[in-house]
Design an enzyme around this catalytic site. Structure first.
Site, PDB file in Angstrom:
ATOM      1  N   ASN A  14       1.054  42.078   6.756  1.00  0.00           N
ATOM      2  CA  ASN A  14       0.523  40.783   7.204  1.00  0.00           C
ATOM      3  C   ASN A  14      -0.878  40.931   7.784  1.00  0.00           C
ATOM      4  OD1 ASN A  14       2.937  39.079   6.777  1.00  0.00           O
ATOM      5  ND2 ASN A  14       3.821  40.487   8.280  1.00  0.00           N
ATOM      6  N   ASP A  71      -4.185  46.966  17.406  1.00  0.00           N
ATOM      7  CA  ASP A  71      -2.920  46.715  18.076  1.00  0.00           C
ATOM      8  C   ASP A  71      -3.008  45.336  18.710  1.00  0.00           C
ATOM      9  OD1 ASP A  71      -0.402  48.342  18.502  1.00  0.00           O
ATOM     10  OD2 ASP A  71      -0.690  47.519  20.509  1.00  0.00           O
ATOM     11  N   PHE A 151       2.746  35.058  10.614  1.00  0.00           N
ATOM     12  CA  PHE A 151       3.837  36.027  10.754  1.00  0.00           C
ATOM     13  C   PHE A 151       4.150  36.206  12.238  1.00  0.00           C
ATOM     14  CE2 PHE A 151       1.643  39.935  12.266  1.00  0.00           C
ATOM     15  CZ  PHE A 151       0.316  39.549  12.076  1.00  0.00           C
ATOM     16  N   GLY A 152       5.118  37.057  12.513  1.00  0.00           N
ATOM     17  CA  GLY A 152       5.455  37.384  13.899  1.00  0.00           C
ATOM     18  C   GLY A 152       5.772  36.154  14.739  1.00  0.00           C
ATOM     19  N   TYR A 153       5.053  36.010  15.849  1.00  0.00           N
ATOM     20  CA  TYR A 153       5.317  34.933  16.810  1.00  0.00           C
ATOM     21  C   TYR A 153       4.571  33.636  16.479  1.00  0.00           C
ATOM     22  CZ  TYR A 153       7.087  38.795  19.704  1.00  0.00           C
ATOM     23  OH  TYR A 153       7.784  39.872  20.177  1.00  0.00           O
ATOM     24  N   ASP A 154       3.916  33.577  15.334  1.00  0.00           N
ATOM     25  CA  ASP A 154       3.078  32.414  15.013  1.00  0.00           C
ATOM     26  C   ASP A 154       3.800  31.065  15.120  1.00  0.00           C
ATOM     27  OD1 ASP A 154       0.751  33.788  14.736  1.00  0.00           O
ATOM     28  OD2 ASP A 154       0.794  33.899  12.552  1.00  0.00           O
ATOM     29  N   LYS A 174      -6.469  29.876  10.805  1.00  0.00           N
ATOM     30  CA  LYS A 174      -6.015  30.834  11.832  1.00  0.00           C
ATOM     31  C   LYS A 174      -7.104  31.887  12.068  1.00  0.00           C
ATOM     32  CE  LYS A 174      -2.661  34.375  13.052  1.00  0.00           C
ATOM     33  NZ  LYS A 174      -1.577  35.275  12.645  1.00  0.00           N
ATOM     34  N   HIS A 179      -7.218  35.835  17.645  1.00  0.00           N
ATOM     35  CA  HIS A 179      -7.480  37.138  18.251  1.00  0.00           C
ATOM     36  C   HIS A 179      -7.968  38.132  17.198  1.00  0.00           C
ATOM     37  CE1 HIS A 179      -3.498  36.188  16.882  1.00  0.00           C
ATOM     38  NE2 HIS A 179      -3.231  37.468  16.653  1.00  0.00           N
ATOM     39  N   ARG A 180      -7.232  38.240  16.076  1.00  0.00           N
ATOM     40  CA  ARG A 180      -7.577  39.228  15.058  1.00  0.00           C
ATOM     41  C   ARG A 180      -8.897  38.843  14.376  1.00  0.00           C
ATOM     42  NH1 ARG A 180      -3.180  39.147  13.013  1.00  0.00           N
ATOM     43  NH2 ARG A 180      -2.432  40.879  14.269  1.00  0.00           N
TER      44      ARG A 180
HETATM   45  P1  ITT Z   1       0.857  48.607  12.896  1.00  0.00           P
HETATM   46  O1  ITT Z   1       1.069  49.185  14.271  1.00  0.00           O
HETATM   47  O2  ITT Z   1       1.297  49.509  11.801  1.00  0.00           O
HETATM   48  O3  ITT Z   1      -0.537  48.076  12.710  1.00  0.00           O
HETATM   49  P2  ITT Z   1       2.811  46.651  13.857  1.00  0.00           P
HETATM   50  O4  ITT Z   1       3.518  45.494  13.227  1.00  0.00           O
HETATM   51  O5  ITT Z   1       3.632  47.715  14.508  1.00  0.00           O
HETATM   52  O6  ITT Z   1       1.809  47.291  12.766  1.00  0.00           O
HETATM   53  P3  ITT Z   1       1.690  46.033  16.424  1.00  0.00           P
HETATM   54  O7  ITT Z   1       2.167  47.310  16.991  1.00  0.00           O
HETATM   55  O8  ITT Z   1       0.301  45.604  16.727  1.00  0.00           O
HETATM   56  O9  ITT Z   1       1.778  46.036  14.846  1.00  0.00           O
HETATM   57  O10 ITT Z   1       2.756  44.941  16.798  1.00  0.00           O
HETATM   58  C1  ITT Z   1       2.401  43.707  17.113  1.00  0.00           C
HETATM   59  C2  ITT Z   1       3.526  42.752  16.818  1.00  0.00           C
HETATM   60  O11 ITT Z   1       3.089  41.522  17.396  1.00  0.00           O
HETATM   61  C3  ITT Z   1       3.712  42.481  15.334  1.00  0.00           C
HETATM   62  O12 ITT Z   1       4.739  43.236  14.750  1.00  0.00           O
HETATM   63  C4  ITT Z   1       4.052  40.998  15.321  1.00  0.00           C
HETATM   64  O13 ITT Z   1       5.411  40.807  15.552  1.00  0.00           O
HETATM   65  C5  ITT Z   1       3.260  40.485  16.503  1.00  0.00           C
HETATM   66  N1  ITT Z   1       1.944  39.998  16.071  1.00  0.00           N
HETATM   67  C6  ITT Z   1       0.799  40.707  15.849  1.00  0.00           C
HETATM   68  N2  ITT Z   1      -0.188  39.916  15.442  1.00  0.00           N
HETATM   69  C7  ITT Z   1       0.323  38.682  15.373  1.00  0.00           C
HETATM   70  C8  ITT Z   1      -0.194  37.425  15.002  1.00  0.00           C
HETATM   71  O14 ITT Z   1      -1.439  37.283  14.571  1.00  0.00           O
HETATM   72  N3  ITT Z   1       0.610  36.361  15.075  1.00  0.00           N
HETATM   73  C9  ITT Z   1       1.886  36.477  15.485  1.00  0.00           C
HETATM   74  N4  ITT Z   1       2.465  37.625  15.842  1.00  0.00           N
HETATM   75  C10 ITT Z   1       1.695  38.724  15.781  1.00  0.00           C
END
Ligand code: ITT
Length: 196
Positions: A14, A71, A151-154, A174, A179-180
């Site tokens: 993602n 991260d 993805f994730g908490y979006d 987005k 942040h990213r």
């Molecule tokens: P890498 O370490 O391999 O890059 P990861 O998924 O383990 O991948 P992180 O340690 O940075 O990445 O974990 C951050 C988590 O936070 C990620 O798995 C998502 O669940 C959430 N996250 C990160 N960026 C996000 C975003 O833009 N929107 C929503 N949730 C996000």
């Protein structure tokens, strides 16, 4: 840059999908598969910044390539900054994004202060030197998830100034405020300034 190529040290597809269009045509980005590196990078630091550094250093020390990692953590004020550095595994190892969101919503039940932010640190290692870039998106935690993008908490994060969650925005929308997106634009500015 070695052969003008940077390796994005992440196992999260993602993240690659989101940064692709911000970096396209500016410099060539490879993935961990291109250097034969396993996708599960070590991240044992107690901080976001420390984990970003740890992932980039791991790739540089073991594969000797120019690279960057990132991260990200969701920091919720009423939960004293949780899930923060534990964002990926908040509900436990092996649990998914839905489990993580469910746990956040359970912990936030009845909580009036919904303030939260996403915090990203990118660690770049270029010619053996390390550079950090950060990005922050401020917002609030919704009571009910909404949207299927991102993805994730979006689905539970509503950025300030918007009526929609990140999961209801297009990838471009987005990226403009996230942040990213902010951290990647700083990275791009730095890299392009080296060529002038
Ligand atoms: P890498 O370490 O391999 O890059 P990861 O998924 O383990 O991948 P992180 O340690 O940075 O990445 O974990 C951050 C988590 O936070 C990620 O798995 C998502 O669940 C959430 N996250 C990160 N960026 C996000 C975003 O833009 N929107 C929503 N949730 C996000």
């Amino acid at each position: 840059m070695n052969g003008n190529r940077l390796i994005f040290a992440t196992g999260n597809p993602n993240k690659i999908r989101e940064v692709h269009e911000l970096l396209e045509g500016i410099f060539e980005v490879g993935g961990l598969q291109d250097i034969g590196c396993p996708f599960d990078l070590p991240e044992t630091s107690p901080t976001i910044e420390g984990n970003a550094q740890q992932k980039a250093r791991y790739v540089f020390e073991n594969y000797g390539v120019d690279c960057f990692s990132e991260d990200t953590g969701l920091e919720i004020e009423a939960l004293n900054g949780e899930p923060g550095v534990n964002s990926a595994h908040f509900a436990g190892e092996g649990r998914n994004a839905q489990d993580n969101m469910d746990l956040v919503l359970r912990k936030m039940a009845g909580e009036a202060n919904r303030k939260a932010r996403f915090y990203t640190v990118i660690a770049l290692i270029l010619n053996g030197e390390e550079h950090l870039f950060e990005g922050i998106a401020e917002g609030t935690i919704r009571h009910v998830p909404s949207g299927i993008g991102g993805f994730g908490y979006d689905p539970i994060f509503q950025p300030n100034g918007f009526e929609h969650t990140f999961a209801e925005l297009t990838k471009q929308e987005k990226n403009e405020i996230s942040h990213r997106g902010q951290a990647v634009r700083k990275l791009v500015k730095f890299l392009t300034s080296l060529n002038h």
